[in-house]
Design a protein around this motif. Structure first.
Motif, short mmCIF file in Angstrom:
data_model
loop_
_atom_site.label_atom_id
_atom_site.label_comp_id
_atom_site.label_asym_id
_atom_site.label_seq_id
_atom_site.Cartn_x
_atom_site.Cartn_y
_atom_site.Cartn_z
N ARG A 296 -0.06 5.71 -16.67
CA ARG A 296 0.11 6.84 -15.76
C ARG A 296 0.54 6.33 -14.40
N HIS A 297 1.41 7.07 -13.78
CA HIS A 297 1.91 6.64 -12.47
C HIS A 297 0.80 6.63 -11.43
N GLY A 298 -0.10 7.60 -11.49
CA GLY A 298 -1.20 7.65 -10.53
C GLY A 298 -2.10 6.44 -10.64
N LEU A 299 -2.38 6.01 -11.86
CA LEU A 299 -3.24 4.85 -12.08
C LEU A 299 -2.56 3.57 -11.59
N VAL A 300 -1.30 3.42 -11.91
CA VAL A 300 -0.56 2.24 -11.45
C VAL A 300 -0.44 2.25 -9.93
N VAL B 107 0.84 -1.20 0.00
CA VAL B 107 0.00 0.00 0.00
C VAL B 107 0.87 1.25 0.00
N SER B 108 1.92 1.25 0.80
CA SER B 108 2.81 2.41 0.87
C SER B 108 3.53 2.64 -0.44
N ALA B 109 3.94 1.56 -1.10
CA ALA B 109 4.60 1.70 -2.40
C ALA B 109 3.64 2.29 -3.42
N GLY B 110 2.40 1.84 -3.42
CA GLY B 110 1.41 2.39 -4.32
C GLY B 110 1.12 3.85 -4.03
N ALA B 111 1.05 4.21 -2.76
CA ALA B 111 0.81 5.60 -2.39
C ALA B 111 1.99 6.48 -2.81
N HIS B 112 3.18 5.97 -2.68
CA HIS B 112 4.37 6.72 -3.09
C HIS B 112 4.38 6.94 -4.60
N VAL B 113 4.06 5.90 -5.35
CA VAL B 113 4.07 6.02 -6.81
C VAL B 113 2.99 6.98 -7.28
N SER B 114 1.82 6.94 -6.66
CA SER B 114 0.73 7.80 -7.11
C SER B 114 0.90 9.24 -6.64
N SER B 115 1.66 9.47 -5.58
CA SER B 115 1.82 10.84 -5.08
C SER B 115 3.00 11.56 -5.71
N ASN B 116 4.02 10.85 -6.11
CA ASN B 116 5.21 11.45 -6.69
C ASN B 116 5.41 10.92 -8.10
N GLY C 126 -3.66 1.16 -8.41
CA GLY C 126 -3.82 -0.29 -8.59
C GLY C 126 -3.00 -1.08 -7.59
N VAL C 127 -1.78 -0.64 -7.37
CA VAL C 127 -0.91 -1.30 -6.38
C VAL C 127 -1.48 -1.14 -4.98
N LEU D 174 -4.65 -0.77 -4.24
CA LEU D 174 -5.82 -1.63 -4.16
C LEU D 174 -5.41 -3.08 -3.90
N PHE D 175 -4.35 -3.53 -4.56
CA PHE D 175 -3.85 -4.89 -4.34
C PHE D 175 -3.40 -5.06 -2.89
N GLY D 176 -2.69 -4.08 -2.34
CA GLY D 176 -2.25 -4.15 -0.95
C GLY D 176 -3.41 -4.14 0.03
N VAL D 177 -4.43 -3.34 -0.26
CA VAL D 177 -5.61 -3.29 0.61
C VAL D 177 -6.35 -4.63 0.58
N ILE D 178 -6.44 -5.23 -0.61
CA ILE D 178 -7.08 -6.56 -0.72
C ILE D 178 -6.31 -7.59 0.10
N LEU D 179 -4.98 -7.55 0.05
CA LEU D 179 -4.18 -8.48 0.86
C LEU D 179 -4.41 -8.24 2.35
N LEU D 180 -4.47 -6.97 2.76
CA LEU D 180 -4.72 -6.67 4.17
C LEU D 180 -6.10 -7.16 4.60
N LEU D 181 -7.10 -6.96 3.74
CA LEU D 181 -8.44 -7.42 4.08
C LEU D 181 -8.52 -8.94 4.18
#
Length: 119
Positions: A57-61, A37-46, A64-65, A67-74
């Motif tokens: 697009r980096h924000g879209l990717v 989740v943190s990696a996805g947040a970093h990619v979408s923010s910077n 997506g990353v 979302l994948f991390g949140v699914i794993l956490l759930l």
């Protein structure tokens, strides 16, 4: 003395070892999910230096990353709740464990992003 040691080892192998293995397994899965989740947040923010296939697009990717991390956490969360429900413990304890899991996940994400932003 040998009898006390034998009793301790039997108690440890029956009660302590399975619980500690289960706890560390869930913590490991939580850390992996929060890192994703943190990696996805970093990619979408910077705008990272890595070009992702040139088309995406980096924000879209990043989303997506995340979302994948949140699914794993759930999934890890639901697995933990299922195992807690089988233990026949009080509902208040299960709610406390749920709140702690969510709070710890959010704090881990914040901590990882804080370390990542310090570069």
């Amino acid at each position: 003395m040998a009898q006390v040691r034998a009793k301790w080892l039997a108690f440890y192998s029956e009660h302590v070892e399975p619980v500690s293995k289960e706890i560390f397994s869930h913590v490991e899965k939580m850390i992996i999910g929060t890192l994703i989740v943190s990696a996805g947040a970093h990619v979408s923010s910077n705008e990272p230096a890595v070009v992702l296939f040139g088309y995406l697009r980096h924000g879209l990717v990043g989303r997506g990353v995340m979302l994948f991390g949140v699914i794993l956490l759930l999934l890890n969360f639901v697995d933990g709740l299922y195992k807690l429900a089988k233990l026949n413990w009080h509902l208040a304890y299960q709610l406390l464990m749920t709140i702690l899991y969510i709070a710890l996940s959010v704090r881990l994400i914040q901590l990882i992003l804080a370390f990542r932003g310090g570069e």
